[in-house]
Design a protein around this motif. Structure first.
Motif: not given
Length: 122
Positions: A1-6, A22-30
């Protein structure tokens, strides 16, 4: 599950500065394009700045020279540095991503954070 936390919002006086994160998790950020939007009361949400996975940057004319977007792929974080704040910058600022989830790496989707309030007093 993707989360974006500002984080990083708050109340500042006109002329002040803030840095939003904004910290992202669950995402292939690069591999994700990252954007900052804002929505002022009674107005439509508008795109403020964007940075692609390859580092190309665009920003709205209304914020050019005052807002700077950047990313740290090692930290899965995108930043928005805001200088010379004006009362009209008062809005909820949202982080937005277009990219693949870790679990479904070939499917690109749009994700939103919950927003962080920026209030500029005159």
């Amino acid at each position: 599950q993707v989360q974006l936390v500002e984080s990083g919002g708050g109340t500042v006086h006109a002329g002040g500065s803030l840095t939003l994160s904004c910290a992202a998790s669950g995402l292939i950020f690069k591999r994700s394009n990252m954007n900052w939007y804002r929505q002022a009361p009674g107005r439509q949400r508008e795109l403020v700045a964007s940075i692609t996975s390859s580092g190309n940057i665009n920003s709205a004319d209304s914020v050019k020279g005052r807002f700077t977007i950047s990313r740290d792929n090692a930290k899965n974080t995108v930043y928005l540095q805001i200088h010379s704040l004006k009362p009209e910058d008062t809005a909820v600022y949202y982080c937005n991503a277009y990219g693949p989830q870790i679990e479904t790496s070939s499917i690109y989707s749009i994700f939103w954070g919950q927003g962080t309030q920026v209030t500029v007093s005159s």
